[in-house]
Enzyme design. Structure first.
Site: not given
Length: 453
Positions: A405, A289, A390
């Site tokens: 995202d 991520c 995250h």
């Protein structure tokens, strides 16, 4: 290929029927606000009486040359069935309409193109803006007063002499007052997203001597160079027109080129600009991520897992178990990797103090944001009672902010600055959120990411 419109639409219909077959184009319907105008010029089988039924014709591209109101009312619905070429870009000065088109485009997978109309040098303006070399842009359109279709307070304005400035100011303010006379300025605002509708200046001039032409002057400048002088360009275009006509004759040719460019599916077609722009968005893979957030916030693939691992080695060259990544080699990089990656691109990451009110955040000075959020751990369809960190990127593209995202299937539209602040407020309210501001070195050094007013 359907056409929706009146004067320009009539010409496009004729061109489509005459030249379309050899170009692989087929006209499948024509719609007009006044159906009677189609009598005698459009075959009954091609006439669409109810625009809500356009899906039954299975169009690939709908061409709007009617009025901005059509985009306000039907634009999002058209995108449900087809790609859309907007001939009235002044409609996009309305931020609600712009958001609706963006959301519909992402939802249904259809593209929006915007014709440049009478704007000369669109591609050059866009390239200069993308390179950061555009500081000001001013578009002046002058024609005979009979060529204006004004609304609101401008409708009652009277010329005070042979040449009268009817409006001078931000293009966003002009578009609702002169929706059919501001499309050239609107195209300029879309070509220069760093300035946009609020900072591109539009000037509308009533000139009684211009009975058979529209005159468009485009003036732009860049930031001062080492000598203190600025790059500047001034173009002057005289577009012949019928007396009292809203559209010049050369503009019709440009619309045809826009149509052909949109049909080819080109993102930068002659005479057309894509809107909304293509938003770069990487989807989640492994625990990468941080890599996805970096690439998403920079809007291009600059980093890979290998590049991030190399940064980890530089940060801890003597460590057997590198503290900046997962022991399993699947990613899970920490903030030091993100900050080092940005530094390598000549950028900086500034921690946002959550105790500050978000109203103090100078978003126009910020390239993007990277958030560190708690994220639930899932196994198949079962959510486990565990939470890991995250990384999420937020970025503005052409005046619209997106949540990029990597766990989302597609970018989420946040809208304007108020939408971003609301998103940040909700994230910070969780208590475990951290926010990094991605800025240039100059902005970091001057601290201009923080509003002082």
């Amino acid at each position: 290929m359907p056409a929706v419109g009146q004067a320009i639409g009539q010409v496009l219909v004729r061109l489509g029927q005459a030249k379309g077959p050899e170009l692989g184009l087929e006209l499948v319907f024509v719609w007009n606000r006044d159906p009677g105008r189609m009598a005698g010029s459009v075959a009954p089988a091609l006439q669409l009486q109810n625009l809500a039924a356009l899906g039954e014709r299975h169009p690939d591209l709908v061409v709007e040359v009617a009025h901005p109101k059509l985009i306000h009312e039907y634009g999002a619905e058209i995108l449900r069935y087809a790609n859309l070429l907007v001939g009235s870009p002044s409609a996009l000065a309305d931020q609600a309409t712009e958001r609706q088109l963006l959301e519909a485009s992402h939802c249904w997978g259809h593209a929006v193109f915007v014709a440049r109309g009478a704007l000369w040098g669109t591609e050059d303006i866009a390239r200069l803006d993308e390179a950061g070399g555009l500081q000001s842009l001013r578009v002046t359109m002058a024609t005979h007063p009979d060529g204006f279709r004004l609304e609101g307070p401008l409708a009652t304005a009277h010329s005070t002499g042979p040449r009268t400035v009817v409006y001078e100011g931000p293009v966003r303010g002009l578009c609702p007052l002169a929706p059919r006379n501001s499309n050239t300025m609107a195209a300029a605002a879309l070509a220069a997203p760093s300035l946009g509708f609020d900072h591109v200046i539009g000037v509308l001039v009533a000139d009684s001597s211009l009975k058979d032409m529209h005159v468009v002057d485009v003036e732009l400048s860049g930031p001062p160079g080492p000598t203190g002088r600025s790059f500047a360009v001034h173009t002057h275009r005289e577009n012949p027109s019928e007396p009292g006509a809203v559209t010049g004759s050369a503009t019709i040719t440009t619309f045809w080129r826009s149509l052909l460019g949109a049909e080819d599916g080109m993102s930068q077609a002659p005479g057309a600009q894509p809107s909304p722009p293509s938003v770069y968005h990487e989807r989640q893979r492994l625990e990468l991520c941080a890599v996805h957030a970096l690439n998403n916030v920079l809007q291009q693939q600059l980093f890979s897992q290998e590049a991030a691992d190399e940064i980890c080695k530089r940060l801890a060259p003597d460590s057997r178990l590198n503290p900046h990544r997962s022991l399993l080699g699947t990613g899970n990089y920490d903030v030091n990797v993100i900050m080092a990656a940005l530094q390598g691109q000549g950028l900086a990451a500034v921690w946002w103090d959550r105790r500050r009110p978000l109203s103090q955040l100078a978003l126009p000075r910020v390239l993007g944001l990277i958030l560190n959020l708690p994220s639930p751990v899932s196994l198949g369809l079962l959510s486990l009672p565990l939470r890991r960190r995250h990384w999420v990127a937020l970025r503005q593209v052409d005046g619209v902010y997106y949540n990029l995202d990597s766990k989302l299937r597609a970018p989420e539209v946040l809208g304007n600055e108020d939408g971003v602040r609301a998103f940040l407020a909700a994230a910070l309210a969780q208590g475990l959120c951290e926010v990094l501001l991605v800025v240039t070195k100059e902005v970091e050094e001057k601290g201009s990411w923080l509003r002082t007013d």
